[in-house]
Write an enzyme that holds these catalytic residues in place. Structure first.
Site, short mmCIF file in Angstrom:
data_model
loop_
_atom_site.label_atom_id
_atom_site.label_comp_id
_atom_site.label_asym_id
_atom_site.label_seq_id
_atom_site.Cartn_x
_atom_site.Cartn_y
_atom_site.Cartn_z
N GLU A 44 0.85 -1.18 0.00
CA GLU A 44 0.05 0.42 -0.22
C GLU A 44 0.92 1.08 -0.02
OE1 GLU A 44 -3.60 2.01 2.78
OE2 GLU A 44 -2.47 -0.01 3.66
N LYS A 113 -9.05 2.73 -2.42
CA LYS A 113 -9.67 1.88 -0.91
C LYS A 113 -10.62 2.08 -0.16
CE LYS A 113 -6.58 1.20 3.07
NZ LYS A 113 -5.79 1.61 3.93
N CYS A 167 -6.04 -3.71 2.15
CA CYS A 167 -6.21 -3.53 3.68
C CYS A 167 -6.65 -3.65 4.20
CB CYS A 167 -4.53 -2.10 3.48
SG CYS A 167 -3.95 -2.47 5.52
#
Length: 635
Positions: A44, A113, A167
């Protein structure tokens, strides 16, 4: 495209040093390309580093990040690898934590994200906006216009369908990868920056493994490394590649150099699992989000170095502790199933033919465990040994010793005279040792067992195993038939370990010695006369082929619907030090022919417990026409 190589990596990074980060990202790409990888996932925000904090609000950093993406696009030309790299994206005055998917000189798409953590040590909402509701959008960068942007992107080349979550997305109640998978993605990439805490790695590994199983996908996980560590948090560079719940590869955390992990992913197997699992397809009805397919084309996905581990014994765990636990569990399943049948019928006796071979030994051990469980005396187990033309002293004595040691009701009925009389009745020459000669003996034994079971008010327990059913290596209405078949879903390779488990863990010294000798006796139906020295002349594996090969063929044929070509390729890898290609091909043809030609026997098999993922019961796992042709599988 049955297989594809994928990589997860952790480059050396410097916080907010885009130039250094880009340089190490390129080095990792070169390593992955040299390993024939076609898909690589970076951590990330790896372009800028994850721990830039308020520096994310400074234009110089954002500008350099965009220039680095442009540089990486140029670098990707002629690399033939799909690159997933993390970087920020400024769009409409909002900053997004994104994964850029790059291939052959261009950005194919940008995935934001979905979930932005803002608790305990995480405070990403200070800089980033959630991307969960971004669908159907495009963005333009200084070097490329109209780039697909959103959480609704799947990148596809033939059987390879790739989706991305980032994530925290994995840690939520319903991860975005669940919806990606339902809409076709069979490989999931996760650029992550998960900090390290005591025991957190175990939970993280379980999350990745479980999500790959739930989504029936390959999951490529890449987390930020130790050089990201800043202020109060430490990162370990945890790298994981999981496939449908099986961990293919995992690194040693806390490495300080560029690190690339590569594995071969089996796309065919993943797609096969989904095809068979109707519940997986039905789940899509709960979610009607439309995904965009971004198509691209690899130049070459062939694999020169096929370094995926292929287990030559897929039914048998290779780990000793796991194998012992599996054997214990299987015995519990067999015995519990048989106990239910005894309780239901009210029968108090079992009848079983004992030959001194592996299968009847295992069946007897199961009956012993069942009767002990139900509190029924072992003397109610009627064990019958029936010597014939091919019975050797070794198997005969082992049968007698075993039954006596286990305190069963032991009886002996010699079938020679009855078979000779039957030969006379049907006009068969006793010197012609053909299939009639063999089957007369098998049916005579079964008739005796059935009639004694009726006489004693007991249940005849079948002894045949899964491998024999697959090959049709049984006599129709002979050993093919019983009142309950306890071994019907146990392959021959596993039968051995189950008997050995009892010998090593649950038997007294003499019984253990007998069981070990049975294990060392060649597998044979003993239907043909002994050799001149009184030893077994008829060895099953000389006739039908090695059982370890047939069990391997059966597993891949049934579990994944594999073609002959695919099974052959896997077998050549699994048995490269044991059999030649000619041998494997010969026995594979034999397996396919026998499997198809003998289905009529499986259509009429008795009840028996399913203990593993593969069963040939016509009432459950295999509803196959008895007259199906094998031509399409052999040619």
């Amino acid at each position: 495209m049955d297989f594809i190589k994928v990589s997860t990596c952790c480059p050396i990074t410097k916080v907010a040093d885009v130039g250094t980060n880009l340089s190490n990202i390129k080095k990792c790409i070169d390593i992955a390309v040299s390993e024939e990888s076609k898909c690589i996932v970076f951590p990330e925000l790896s372009i800028t580093s994850y721990t830039c904090a308020d520096l994310f609000l400074h234009n110089p950093l954002l500008h350099k990040a965009e220039k680095a993406i442009e540089d990486l696009c140029h670098y990707s030309k002629n690399k033939d690898i799909l690159i997933t790299v993390g970087a920020p994206l400024l769009n409409n005055n909002s900053l997004y934590n994104c994964a850029y998917i790059i291939f052959e000189g261009k950005v194919l798409g940008i995935v934001p994200k979905s979930y932005i953590p803002n608790y305990t040590e995480f405070y990403e909402k200070r800089w980033f906006t959630e991307g969960i509701n971004i669908i159907g959008q495009t963005v333009s960068l200084s070097f490329q216009s109209d780039i697909p942007f959103g959480t609704d992107l799947i990148f596809e080349d033939n059987d390879f369908k790739y989706g991305v979550e980032i994530c925290e997305d994995l840690w939520v109640t319903i991860p975005p990868s669940s919806f990606l998978a339902l809409n076709g993605a069979n490989v999931i990439g996760n650029p992550s920056a998960s900090n390290e805490l005591a025991s957190k790695s175990q939970y993280r590994k379980a999350l990745v493994s479980n999500q790959s199983a739930r989504t029936m996908s390959a999951y490529i996980y890449s987390s930020a490394g130790v050089h990201e560590s800043s202020t109060d948090v430490l990162f370990s560079g945890h790298l994981l590649i999981s496939e449908n719940g099986t961990m293919l590869n995992e690194n040693t955390r806390f490495e300080r150099d560029n690190e690339v992990l590569t594995s071969v992913v089996d796309l065919f197997k993943l797609n096969s699992e989904r095809l068979r699992n109707i519940s997986f397809r039905d789940s899509n009805r709960l979610f009607n989000k439309q995904f965009r397919t971004i198509r691209f084309k690899y130049k070459d996905t062939s694999i020169k170095e096929f370094n995926r581990f292929v287990d030559p014994h897929p039914f048998v765990p290779s780990n000793t502790k796991e194998r012992e636990e599996r054997c214990k569990e299987i015995f519990a399943i067999q015995a519990s199933a048989l106990a239910k049948r005894f309780e239901h019928t009210g029968a108090k006796k079992a009848v079983i033919g004992i030959s001194g071979g592996l299968d009847s030994t295992l069946a007897l051990l199961v009956v012993i465990k069942t009767f002990d469980m139900l509190g029924i005396p072992r003397k109610n187990i009627v064990t019958i040994t029936m010597p014939g033309f091919g019975t050797t002293d070794r198997t005969y004595n082992n049968a007698l010793t075993l039954c006596r040691e286990l305190q069963c009701d032991l009886r002996e009925i010699n079938i020679v005279e009855a078979c000779l009389k039957h030969f006379e009745d049907i006009g068969h020459d006793k010197n012609i040792h053909d299939v009639t000669y063999e089957n007369v003996q098998a049916r005579e034994r079964t008739q005796i067992l059935m009639d004694i079971a009726n006489k004693e008010g007991g249940l005849l327990i079948g002894t045949g195993d899964l491998s024999e059913l697959a090959l049709g290596w049984c006599t129709y209405n002979g050993d093919h038939m019983s009142m309950y078949a306890v071994n019907c879903s146990i392959p021959k390779t596993l039968v051995r370990y189950l008997v050995r488990y009892v010998a090593e863990n649950e038997a007294d010294k003499l019984t253990s010695e007998t069981l070990i000798d049975i294990l060392e006796t060649p597998v044979s139906p003993e239907l043909l006369p002994k050799d001149k020295d009184g030893n077994i002349a008829q060895r099953t594996e000389d006739i039908v082929g090695p059982y370890e090969l047939h069990d391997f063929f059966l597993y891949h044929f049934m579990r994944h619907g594999s073609s002959k070509e695919r099974i052959l390729k896997l077998a050549l890898t699994a048995f490269k030090d044991s059999y030649t290609e000619e041998e494997i091909n010969k026995w594979l043809d034999k397996f396919i022919w026998r499997f198809f030609s003998q289905q009529f026997k499986r259509s009429a098999i008795p009840d028996g417990p399913k203990v593993g993922t593969i069963s040939l019961s016509p009432r459950g796992d295999l509803r196959m026409p008895s007259d199906a042709s094998c031509a399409s599988w052999l040619n």
